[in-house]
Design a protein around this motif. Sequence first.
Motif, PDB file in Angstrom:
ATOM      1  N   UNK A 118      47.150  84.748 102.320  1.00 55.77           N
ATOM      2  CA  UNK A 118      46.682  85.765 101.374  1.00 55.77           C
ATOM      3  C   UNK A 118      47.843  86.413 100.630  1.00 55.77           C
ATOM      4  N   UNK A 119      48.911  86.712 101.378  1.00 51.69           N
ATOM      5  CA  UNK A 119      50.047  87.391 100.759  1.00 51.69           C
ATOM      6  C   UNK A 119      50.617  86.518  99.615  1.00 51.69           C
ATOM      7  N   UNK A 177      50.824  85.628  93.851  1.00 51.67           N
ATOM      8  CA  UNK A 177      50.916  84.656  92.758  1.00 51.67           C
ATOM      9  C   UNK A 177      49.861  84.915  91.687  1.00 51.67           C
ATOM     10  N   UNK A 178      48.637  85.123  92.192  1.00 54.51           N
ATOM     11  CA  UNK A 178      47.533  85.316  91.252  1.00 54.51           C
ATOM     12  C   UNK A 178      47.697  86.642  90.498  1.00 54.51           C
ATOM     13  N   UNK A 179      48.295  87.588  91.156  1.00 58.21           N
ATOM     14  CA  UNK A 179      48.518  88.877  90.500  1.00 58.21           C
ATOM     15  C   UNK A 179      49.531  88.716  89.369  1.00 58.21           C
ATOM     16  N   UNK A 180      50.507  87.880  89.615  1.00 64.10           N
ATOM     17  CA  UNK A 180      51.509  87.601  88.593  1.00 64.10           C
ATOM     18  C   UNK A 180      50.840  87.013  87.342  1.00 64.10           C
ATOM     19  N   UNK A 187      47.383  92.503 104.526  1.00 64.23           N
ATOM     20  CA  UNK A 187      47.707  91.291 105.285  1.00 64.23           C
ATOM     21  C   UNK A 187      49.150  91.290 105.754  1.00 64.23           C
ATOM     22  N   UNK A 188      49.998  91.967 105.014  1.00 60.83           N
ATOM     23  CA  UNK A 188      51.389  92.136 105.457  1.00 60.83           C
ATOM     24  C   UNK A 188      51.447  92.918 106.763  1.00 60.83           C
ATOM     25  N   UNK A 189      50.676  93.990 106.786  1.00 60.75           N
ATOM     26  CA  UNK A 189      50.627  94.815 108.014  1.00 60.75           C
ATOM     27  C   UNK A 189      50.053  94.021 109.180  1.00 60.75           C
ATOM     28  N   UNK A 190      49.068  93.194 108.850  1.00 58.18           N
ATOM     29  CA  UNK A 190      48.420  92.392 109.882  1.00 58.18           C
ATOM     30  C   UNK A 190      49.435  91.443 110.538  1.00 58.18           C
ATOM     31  N   UNK A 191      50.214  90.796 109.681  1.00 57.19           N
ATOM     32  CA  UNK A 191      51.241  89.884 110.190  1.00 57.19           C
ATOM     33  C   UNK A 191      52.264  90.650 111.027  1.00 57.19           C
ATOM     34  N   UNK A 234      49.772  78.151 104.050  1.00 61.58           N
ATOM     35  CA  UNK A 234      49.111  78.833 102.920  1.00 61.58           C
ATOM     36  C   UNK A 234      48.696  77.807 101.845  1.00 61.58           C
ATOM     37  N   UNK A 235      47.549  78.039 101.299  1.00 64.18           N
ATOM     38  CA  UNK A 235      46.933  77.089 100.379  1.00 64.18           C
ATOM     39  C   UNK A 235      47.685  77.041  99.035  1.00 64.18           C
ATOM     40  N   UNK A 236      47.967  75.825  98.632  1.00 60.00           N
ATOM     41  CA  UNK A 236      48.589  75.639  97.311  1.00 60.00           C
ATOM     42  C   UNK A 236      47.467  75.418  96.293  1.00 60.00           C
ATOM     43  N   UNK A 237      47.158  76.443  95.521  1.00 58.59           N
ATOM     44  CA  UNK A 237      45.993  76.381  94.636  1.00 58.59           C
ATOM     45  C   UNK A 237      46.202  75.420  93.471  1.00 58.59           C
ATOM     46  N   UNK A 238      47.451  75.253  93.058  1.00 59.51           N
ATOM     47  CA  UNK A 238      47.703  74.311  91.969  1.00 59.51           C
ATOM     48  C   UNK A 238      47.380  72.901  92.419  1.00 59.51           C
ATOM     49  N   UNK A 239      47.791  72.615  93.674  1.00 58.78           N
ATOM     50  CA  UNK A 239      47.500  71.312  94.248  1.00 58.78           C
ATOM     51  C   UNK A 239      45.993  71.124  94.401  1.00 58.78           C
ATOM     52  N   UNK A 240      45.329  72.186  94.888  1.00 59.55           N
ATOM     53  CA  UNK A 240      43.876  72.144  95.097  1.00 59.55           C
ATOM     54  C   UNK A 240      43.169  71.894  93.758  1.00 59.55           C
ATOM     55  N   UNK A 241      43.638  72.612  92.721  1.00 63.75           N
ATOM     56  CA  UNK A 241      43.022  72.460  91.393  1.00 63.75           C
ATOM     57  C   UNK A 241      43.136  71.026  90.898  1.00 63.75           C
ATOM     58  N   UNK A 242      44.314  70.491  91.099  1.00 59.06           N
ATOM     59  CA  UNK A 242      44.561  69.105  90.691  1.00 59.06           C
ATOM     60  C   UNK A 242      43.576  68.162  91.375  1.00 59.06           C
ATOM     61  N   UNK A 243      43.454  68.356  92.720  1.00 59.21           N
ATOM     62  CA  UNK A 243      42.555  67.499  93.502  1.00 59.21           C
ATOM     63  C   UNK A 243      41.111  67.635  93.030  1.00 59.21           C
ATOM     64  N   UNK A 244      40.730  68.894  92.749  1.00 57.12           N
ATOM     65  CA  UNK A 244      39.347  69.137  92.325  1.00 57.12           C
ATOM     66  C   UNK A 244      39.088  68.491  90.958  1.00 57.12           C
TER      67      UNK A 244
END
Lengths: 800, 124
Positions: A561-562, A567-570, A605-609, B110-120
Amino acid sequence: MKMKPFIIFIFVLAGIFFRQEGLIAGFPDTITSDTCKINLLNDLAYEQFYNSNLDSCLYFATRALTISDSLLKSEQEKSNKQYLNRCRILKARSLTNIGRAIVNRNLEMALDTMQVALRIIRETGNKYEEASIYTAIGNIYDFNGRHQLAREYTLKALDLFREVGDSASYAMQLTNVAITERNLGNYGDALAKLMEALKISEELKDTANIIEIHLAMGFVYAFIEQWENALNSQGKALEIFTQLDDSLGIARIYNDMGVSNTSAGKLDDALKFHQEALKIRLNSTDNYSTFASYAYIGNILANKGNYAEAVYNFEKGLHYAQLSGYKIIILDAHMILGECYLNLPDTNKAMDQFLTVIELSRETGDDTGELRAAINIASIYLNRNEHRQALKWLQQAEKAASRAPMIYIKEVYDKIAESYFKLGDYENAYLNRLKFDEVKDSLAISENLEKITRLTNKLEFENKMALQKESNEKMMAIKQAQINRERLTRNIFMSGMVLALVLGIITFVRFLEKKKLNNKLNVTLTNLRNTQTQLVHAEKMASLGELTAGIAHEIQNPLNFINNFSEVSNELMDEMNEELAAGNQQLAMEIANDIKQNLEKINHHGKRADAIVKGMLQHSRTSTGTKEPTDINALADEYLRLAYHGSRAKDKNFNAIMKTDFDETIGNINIIPQDIGRVILNLITNAFYACAERSRSADNEKNNSTNSILHEQKYRPTVTLKTKKINNKVEISVRDNGNGIPQKVLDKIFQPFFTTKPTGQGTGLGLSMSYDIVTKGHGGELKVNTREGEYAEFIIILNA
Amino acid sequence: MKILVVDDEKDVQVLFEQRFRKDIREKRFEFVFAFSGEEALDYLNQNQQEAVLILSDINMPGMSGLELLGKIKQKYLKPPPVVMMITAYRDDENYNMAKKLGADDFLTKPLDFNLLKEKLNHRT
């Protein structure tokens, strides 16, 4: 004759006893010597009381009071609460003895003194001492013929002895109560209570009280005119006294048998018994009993019409009554002597006696005595035809009659009517005749009452004597029994000393051998301790290994999640800037909100870790050993997850249904979190292991090599974690539906190094460490319930 | 394309919705979420064949991702939908098991969404 060595012995014993008491109670020296003095003085006072030396009794009791008073005062000033109650008891005992000492001089004052003692003892809350004072008061009332009050106080004492749980005193008091019931004419109740007392005393093998009970029973039977039974009971008591070689006791039974025979009308037999009793008693210092024997003999002779010899015996009796110092007894002696002179007849000498009785009865407040004497004087005047004088005495008798037995009132009215008649005052004669009839009618209505009154009249002083004797000799017997007991204890103590010495020598020799052995043992022990430390560490590392997989999973999730939210926030920031540039204020704000939400998630999630890593560190670290308020539900939940993922990481096929039932009312409890966490982890890991084992065996039975997870298994591995608050305890239970624990290993599971796992897989320390953490570390309990093939449940019980 | 995401972590929904926000807006993908294996099966039973692609976590309480995978591939749906497994463990055992059970792909956290998107995208 036995008395002197007896008293000396008491001194010696008292010395030993009180010195020990002083040591045990830890009294300072001055207090010890004072309490010792008071105790000795009180013992002496009591000794004198029962030897009828009332002046000496008063002397010792007063001295005891003076010392206990000043001791009490000084303890109050020091506000030394520890000894205050002890001092109060000493003072109350002194007062009780003073009460006993003055009972023959001033009854009311004696009773007042007892009441003061009672007030003091109530402050201490010592029920036993309170009961003893009630008993003393009851005895006084009984002795003075106030049977209702006597009953009241003896019952109070009885209740307290029951409360205290002293069955010997209870049985003794039951006997006292029976005697008061008897004196009130409640013969049935009296017998019932005596039977109960006899049962208890026989169980306790309390010889002294058994004798008392037989004697008291004898009296009750005599009262209800069952002479055979009476003599039978007395015979039993005689047997015991003969066995004990107790001459005074034997005299007492002869006395009672004499009374029974008198009542049965066997006057010659009665006379023989009383004469035997008298012979023994003349050799004793007991003036009291000697008087009684003379009085009984006199009575029998008077009954036989031998008044001259009766007078001789009564005069002898009077002499001993005076020696006894008991005014109430002296009064009786004068009365019976007077009545005998009346029969002789020597009315002048009779008159002298009755006038003395009047004088004494006013001093002692004995209404019955005054009434009886007044009636007797009046009848002398009536015989002399001096009716006005007679009337004067009768009117005085009427005044005194209010509290006296009815029989006397009847006689008063009878004689008043006669006097008026003789004086020619027919109206008054008629009125008093009416009163007489009234009284007579009411007497006739209650036949029982008449009978009781008659019997009471007949046996009045015998009764009194017996009572006094009963209580005196009872005390003596108790004292003797106590001495025997103490002597026995001392003998045991002495032989104990010798034994201890022998053992001591043996022990010393052994000690030298042991010392060598000990040195060797110490080395072994040190080695063992080192090994143990290593093993404990190994167990920790083993469970840490189990944890690592769990922790890896637990950390990957928050990291997922972190990373992704940041990344998505960026990306969202770029989008937001685009929208702002395009002037889409509304859309830009929506995106900004999303970013904010994401940042919160990243933080969460940072705190969780962080918490997971901290938990791992805590687990590997040595316990801080400090208890802190901990949310047990959160702790249990955290370790459940860790254990689950740990087991899952080890065995990929493993799965289990996890049920939690947390009691939300528990709140924080004071525990060492990493220690209890370790216990919970251990129990849950075991539970999962048990489930996995059962899954495996279920799969093997199906004999199917293809993937087990695909089968519709009937067995659903389930682990239930439950917390519950019960009163001031918290229960944490871990239950699995695995194969359960076989009965034959059940008592070994908490032993160190016991394991059912294959070699190399378990340290065998998990449960034993858990057990130590829960019991030694937290003062809790670790329990197990199981049924083979069905379930196993471990329950941690901690203080809330 | 309708995609069923199965994970016991609820934040997964927000993450997917944001990561695929453009695709969702443009209706290229539609996402449905289930938070346990059991929930996922319920959904599939009620909505036959609707989801053509399933993304499942492996470590979940109750029914695990592998169990779900097995059931989907061998028992329930014909023809079976595409199932991609996600796990925190990059270990061979999990991978082999998933493959054996018929998993179409394997992803790690942790999930690599770019990779996932590519696969999808490749699947559509």
